[in-house]
Design an enzyme around this catalytic site. Structure first.
Site, PDB file in Angstrom:
ATOM      1  N   PRO A 359       9.039   2.878   0.477  1.00  0.00           N
ATOM      2  CA  PRO A 359       8.899   3.598   1.741  1.00  0.00           C
ATOM      3  C   PRO A 359       7.745   3.055   2.585  1.00  0.00           C
ATOM      4  O   PRO A 359       6.913   2.314   2.053  1.00  0.00           O
ATOM      5  CB  PRO A 359       8.605   5.036   1.288  1.00  0.00           C
ATOM      6  CG  PRO A 359       8.573   5.030  -0.179  1.00  0.00           C
ATOM      7  CD  PRO A 359       8.763   3.670  -0.697  1.00  0.00           C
ATOM      8  N   PRO A 360       7.671   3.445   3.855  1.00  0.00           N
ATOM      9  CA  PRO A 360       6.623   2.918   4.730  1.00  0.00           C
ATOM     10  C   PRO A 360       5.241   3.333   4.244  1.00  0.00           C
ATOM     11  O   PRO A 360       5.082   4.413   3.672  1.00  0.00           O
ATOM     12  CB  PRO A 360       6.917   3.580   6.083  1.00  0.00           C
ATOM     13  CG  PRO A 360       8.290   4.102   6.001  1.00  0.00           C
ATOM     14  CD  PRO A 360       8.592   4.337   4.573  1.00  0.00           C
ATOM     15  N   GLY A 361       4.280   2.466   4.487  1.00  0.00           N
ATOM     16  CA  GLY A 361       2.897   2.820   4.212  1.00  0.00           C
ATOM     17  C   GLY A 361       2.484   2.759   2.769  1.00  0.00           C
ATOM     18  O   GLY A 361       1.431   3.258   2.404  1.00  0.00           O
ATOM     19  N   VAL A 362       3.299   2.147   1.902  1.00  0.00           N
ATOM     20  CA  VAL A 362       2.886   2.047   0.506  1.00  0.00           C
ATOM     21  C   VAL A 362       2.148   0.736   0.253  1.00  0.00           C
ATOM     22  O   VAL A 362       1.789   0.439  -0.878  1.00  0.00           O
ATOM     23  CB  VAL A 362       4.081   2.164  -0.473  1.00  0.00           C
ATOM     24  CG1 VAL A 362       4.660   3.550  -0.422  1.00  0.00           C
ATOM     25  CG2 VAL A 362       5.124   1.116  -0.176  1.00  0.00           C
ATOM     26  N   GLY A 363       1.925  -0.032   1.309  1.00  0.00           N
ATOM     27  CA  GLY A 363       1.110  -1.233   1.155  1.00  0.00           C
ATOM     28  C   GLY A 363       1.888  -2.494   0.883  1.00  0.00           C
ATOM     29  O   GLY A 363       1.338  -3.442   0.352  1.00  0.00           O
ATOM     30  N   SER A 681      24.286  13.014  -3.320  1.00  0.00           N
ATOM     31  CA  SER A 681      23.382  13.591  -4.314  1.00  0.00           C
ATOM     32  C   SER A 681      23.050  15.063  -4.055  1.00  0.00           C
ATOM     33  O   SER A 681      22.381  15.698  -4.856  1.00  0.00           O
ATOM     34  CB  SER A 681      22.096  12.772  -4.419  1.00  0.00           C
ATOM     35  OG  SER A 681      21.294  13.012  -3.298  1.00  0.00           O
ATOM     36  N   LYS A 724      12.291  11.175  -5.889  1.00  0.00           N
ATOM     37  CA  LYS A 724      12.641  12.587  -5.749  1.00  0.00           C
ATOM     38  C   LYS A 724      11.676  13.464  -6.534  1.00  0.00           C
ATOM     39  O   LYS A 724      11.255  14.523  -6.076  1.00  0.00           O
ATOM     40  CB  LYS A 724      14.077  12.810  -6.232  1.00  0.00           C
ATOM     41  CG  LYS A 724      15.098  12.266  -5.232  1.00  0.00           C
ATOM     42  CD  LYS A 724      16.488  12.329  -5.773  1.00  0.00           C
ATOM     43  CE  LYS A 724      17.516  11.908  -4.724  1.00  0.00           C
ATOM     44  NZ  LYS A 724      18.849  11.798  -5.273  1.00  0.00           N
TER      45      LYS A 724
HETATM   46  P1  ADP Z   1       4.024  -0.979   4.414  1.00  0.00           P
HETATM   47  O1  ADP Z   1       4.064  -2.412   4.745  1.00  0.00           O
HETATM   48  O2  ADP Z   1       4.509  -0.693   3.045  1.00  0.00           O
HETATM   49  O3  ADP Z   1       4.667  -0.107   5.405  1.00  0.00           O
HETATM   50  P2  ADP Z   1       1.215  -1.260   4.864  1.00  0.00           P
HETATM   51  O4  ADP Z   1       1.052  -2.503   4.103  1.00  0.00           O
HETATM   52  O5  ADP Z   1       1.229  -1.305   6.320  1.00  0.00           O
HETATM   53  O6  ADP Z   1       2.499  -0.521   4.363  1.00  0.00           O
HETATM   54  O7  ADP Z   1       0.094  -0.249   4.365  1.00  0.00           O
HETATM   55  C1  ADP Z   1      -0.464   0.771   5.149  1.00  0.00           C
HETATM   56  C2  ADP Z   1      -1.951   0.929   4.859  1.00  0.00           C
HETATM   57  O8  ADP Z   1      -2.147   1.490   3.583  1.00  0.00           O
HETATM   58  C3  ADP Z   1      -2.687  -0.384   4.842  1.00  0.00           C
HETATM   59  O9  ADP Z   1      -3.907  -0.214   5.493  1.00  0.00           O
HETATM   60  C4  ADP Z   1      -2.921  -0.626   3.351  1.00  0.00           C
HETATM   61  O10 ADP Z   1      -4.083  -1.366   3.150  1.00  0.00           O
HETATM   62  C5  ADP Z   1      -3.033   0.735   2.795  1.00  0.00           C
HETATM   63  N1  ADP Z   1      -2.603   0.792   1.410  1.00  0.00           N
HETATM   64  C6  ADP Z   1      -1.351   1.026   0.958  1.00  0.00           C
HETATM   65  N2  ADP Z   1      -1.296   1.010  -0.374  1.00  0.00           N
HETATM   66  C7  ADP Z   1      -2.541   0.762  -0.810  1.00  0.00           C
HETATM   67  C8  ADP Z   1      -3.145   0.630  -2.115  1.00  0.00           C
HETATM   68  N3  ADP Z   1      -2.433   0.749  -3.232  1.00  0.00           N
HETATM   69  N4  ADP Z   1      -4.454   0.383  -2.184  1.00  0.00           N
HETATM   70  C9  ADP Z   1      -5.187   0.266  -1.054  1.00  0.00           C
HETATM   71  N5  ADP Z   1      -4.701   0.401   0.177  1.00  0.00           N
HETATM   72  C10 ADP Z   1      -3.390   0.638   0.321  1.00  0.00           C
END
Ligand code: ADP
Length: 804
Positions: A359-363, A681, A724
């Site tokens: 999902p979005p924002g997981v890094g 589901s 989930k």
């Molecule tokens: P995605 O590409 O999955 O949508 P991003 O790479 O843009 O997410 O991550 C969003 C923000 O969250 C970034 O600033 C990232 O550094 C931070 N972040 C996400 N997961 C982690 C993690 N496990 N440890 C440190 N920072 C994280």
């Protein structure tokens, strides 16, 4: 005119490099003492003297055998003594003589000669006449070509009718060597002499003609070269005036050629650029086409054809860096390191492409960026979301005005080295339509077998992408075109638990935001509980992107306070958090829940991770109509039909009026109607809500569930179990009913989450109902909202775990 003299003695004057023909009056310079003596003897005599040429000009004292045996008897007309002992004489030729004997006993030469009479030859008079005319005509041409003989001579020659005189006059005027003249002198019959002269005239005419054309050609070439030189100098001056040459006096073309040398292009590309530079050179510089060509050359020259960065090969350092940038994600990091290790051992960069799914924002993106940092490579990000045109990947042909290379090549230019890490973001959002299929173009980019000669439509020559480390990211796997998916090594990042989010916030996001907002740690403090509160009440997401933004908001507000002088430092606590972030956005879902009739909680797996999904069913008197609302997809509608059929088939056991399908209308709704929902589901959740509404037995609010239903009531496995469960945990729902066949998926769920959940595996709908429905029905008249309130126990307990 020739006198009848047979052999007679005359003083002899040897001539050097010249001849005197009969009828000619010629001045001569005489210097040799013997010659002067001969002249004096002649003057003492009757003034006649024999002139004959010596074979070699340089012989100072000729012997008799050095002198030609045919000469001319002349009469001395004038003598002029000039200083330094020289004598100048003017002689007139009288007749040819043959020299029989030469004597030099008296200090000068004397020749015993026989006068040669003039001989007409055997020629017919008309023939001779024709010959005379031809000679005159040719001589005319000769004079006109040569320009060295005065025009008067030509005039006088044309008036001569006597062939003898004509022949000797012309012979003396010809610009030929004295040896050739001597030969003419030795031809006695006049017709033969004239013929020889005609031959000479032809030859000389030809030579003169050739000379002239050679001269003209050479002159033309010279003129052309000069003209060009002159024009070029003028162009240079104009270009400098117009600013088209730089200070060094280099033109655009020269500069492009210099750049071409430096850019170290592969052969084919170099030839292509050179060709285009030559084309540009010949174009008017301000024309539209020149702009197109210039643009192209500029693109070619600014690509990193041979620039690369040196890879960091130490895996330990790489691991350190990955850990520095991200906490948690241990499995993912391990997979990445394995991947790097294998790439190093196999020493070639070919191999599957990494695909980070989650999902979005997981890094995902920032992890890929860390890979770049760990490898010491340049990094670039390219978003594929909404790319629906093949040309966006592969560029437009140069025939379009304003055409450009595709995004891949554009990225290569920005990144500046041929071995960067490139993240292709949102590869699951690729679209395709009539403009061609971007996925197939992308396939060529990602396929290690093909991408060493990736051809962009704009560049027209292959560019080597094989050293690029591609990492793709996606939110979901199933929308990625299968051929692309096949080429990728999938690593999934499912989303974070509350605890993981807390760790990330504390170790990474918070320090990052402090720095970004120019705050020092002593100026702002935040308690752990406050961070949890931000996570639970101000964000609702699988990743940490909103969390990062919220923390940023807090830092910004504090920074403003400090700058305004309102405070010198701030402590953010659970009680003053609302001052910075306003009222809480999300009430943890379970907190406002109670046991209701016809309302069941399902678990869904969406693009933003796991979600809880409420399903509402109302039953009213009617004619058996089923209404489904909430923007449901086809699969979900079918699933609702299946659930209904199941409930009907179980009506007796459940104590429902078997004719309900004729006497009641059923309305099923899934809130948040603007969000499209689909998938099988929710099947068991729908069936539970239906059964509850028809039996008036409330659904337990602390139970959530997921699973597909069959007409017979069997519960089938579904996907996204981990996400989930995380969602249920976030929502504070501890009890989850899962399809028995999904048991294997529980391995992936973090242990600290599992330990807090009560998971029940079910394989039949009867079990679901047994766990989810209260045994007792409530009074049918009582509307759901009148139910006595039960305290929101689950949520409080859950929140309390961390508050403690
Ligand atoms: P995605 O590409 O999955 O949508 P991003 O790479 O843009 O997410 O991550 C969003 C923000 O969250 C970034 O600033 C990232 O550094 C931070 N972040 C996400 N997961 C982690 C993690 N496990 N440890 C440190 N920072 C994280």
């Amino acid at each position: 005119m020739a006198e009848k003299v047979s052999s007679q003695m005359f003083p002899l004057l040897p001539l050097r490099g010249t001849l005197v023909f009969p009828y000619m009056v010629t001045p001569l310079e005489v210097g040799r003492p013997r010659s002067i003596e001969a002249i004096e003897q002649a003057v003492v005599g009757d003034g006649r003297i024999v002139l004959a040429a010596q074979h070699h000009v340089q012989t100072e004292e000729p012997q008799p055998e050095d002198i030609y045996t045919v000469g001319t008897l002349c009469e001395i007309k004038q003598i002029l003594k000039v200083p330094e002992g020289q004598v100048r004489i003017l002689v007139e030729g009288l007749s040819r003589v043959t020299l029989e004997h030469i004597d030099d006993a008296n200090g000068y030469y004397e020749a015993f000669v026989t006068v040669v009479p003039e001989i007409d030859g055997e020629m017919h008079s008309l023939e001779l006449e024709a010959l005379v005319r031809s000679v005159q005509e040719e001589f005319g041409k000769y004079v006109r070509l040569g320009k060295k003989i005065p025009a008067e001579v030509l005039m006088s020659v044309t008036s001569i009718e006597d062939p003898h005189r004509l022949a000797d006059t012309i012979a003396s005027q010809l610009l030929i060597s004295f040896q050739e003249k001597q030969k003419l002198l030795e031809i006695f019959p006049v017709d033969k002499r004239l013929e020889a002269i005609l031959g000479l005239l032809f030859r000389e005419g030809e030579i003169l003609g050739l000379e002239k054309s050679i001269q003209q050609r050479v002159r033309k070439q010279m003129e052309k070269a000069q003209r060009e030189y002159y024009l070029r100098e003028q162009i240079k001056a104009i270009q400098v005036e117009l600013g088209e040459r730089d200070e060094k006096g280099k033109t655009e073309i020269e500069e492009l050629k210099d750049r071409l040398q430096e850019a170290r292009l592969p052969k084919e590309a170099k030839a292509k650029v050179l060709h285009e530079i030559h084309r540009l050179e010949r174009m008017p510089p301000m024309s539209a086409e020149a702009t197109v060509v210039r643009n192209y050359i500029d693109w070619m020259l600014s690509l990193p054809w041979s620039k690369r960065t040196r890879d960091r090969l130490d895996l330990n350092v790489a691991e350190e860096m990955l850990n520095e940038d991200h906490c948690g994600l241990d499995q993912v990091k391990e997979r990445i390191l394995e991947f790097l290790a294998v790439r190093q051992l196999t020493k070639n960069s070919k191999g599957p492409i990494l695909c980070l799914v989650g999902p979005p924002g997981v890094g995902k993106t920032s992890l890929a960026q860390s890979v770049g940092r760990a490898l010491n490579r340049n990094f670039a990000r390219l978003s594929l979301g909404g790319v629906r045109d093949e040309a966006e990947i592969r560029g437009h042909r140069r025939t379009y005005i304003g055409s450009m290379p595709g995004r891949i090549i554009q990225t290569m230019r920005t990144v500046g080295s041929r071995n960067p890490v490139i993240v292709l973001d949102e590869i699951d959002k690729l679209a395709s339509d009539f403009r061609g299929d971007p996925a197939s173009a992308l396939l060529e980019v990602l396929d290690p077998e093909q991408n060493s000669s990736f051809v962009d439509h704009y560049l027209e020559v292959p560019f080597d992408l094989s050293e690029v480390f591609f990492i793709t990211t996606a939110n979901v796997l199933h929308t990625i075109p299968p051929p692309l998916r096949d080429r990728m090594e999938v690593i999934s990042i499912p989303g974070y638990t509350e605890y993981e989010k807390f760790e990330i916030a504390k170790r990474h996001l918070w320090p990052k935001q402090l720095e970004a907002n120019g705050l020092k740690p002593e100026q702002i403090q935040i308690s752990d509980n406050t961070i949890y509160k931000v996570i639970n009440e101000y964000t609702k997401e699988a990743g940490v992107r909103t969390l990062e933004r919220r923390l940023g908001t807090i830092c910004r507000k504090v920074a403003t306070e400090i700058v305004k002088g309102q405070t010198t430092s701030a402590r953010i606590t659970v009680s003053n958090l609302h001052k910075y972030l306003g009222v809480r956005r999300y009430i943890p879902t379970a907190a406002d829940r109670e046991d209701k009739v016809g309302v069941a909680t399902g678990l869904a797996y969406t693009q933003v991770g796991g979600e809880i999904l409420t399903i509402e069913v109302t039953v009213v008197e009617g004619k058996g109509k089923l209404t489904l609302t909430g923007k449901l997809g086809d699969v979900m509608r079918e699933s609702a039909q299946a659930a209904l059929s199941y409930v009907r088939s179980r009506a007796a056991e459940l104590g429902i009026d078997p004719k309900f399908h004729e006497t009641k209308d059923i309305h099923m709704h899934i809130p948040e109607g603007a969000v499209p929902k689909d998938g099988p589901s929710a099947g068991i959740t729908i069936a539970t809500a239906l059964a509850s509404a028809l039996t008036n037995r409330p659904v337990r609010h602390d139970v959530s569930m997921t699973g597909e239903i069959t007409l017979r009531g069997r519960v089938l496995p579904v996907g996204g179990i981990k996400e989930k469960l995380l969602a249920a945990h976030r929502a504070g729902i501890a009890r989850v009913l899962l399809p028995a066949e999904n048991e294997k998926d529980l391995e992936e769920v973090p242990a600290n989450i599992l330990s807090k959940m009560r998971i029940t595996l079910v394989d039949h709908m009867d079990q679901v109902l047994a766990h989810a429905l209260h045994l007792e029905a409530v009074a049918p008249e009582t509307p759901a909202f009148m139910l006595p309130e039960t305290p929101p126990v689950g949520s409080e307990q859950w929140m309390g775990e961390h508050e403690a």
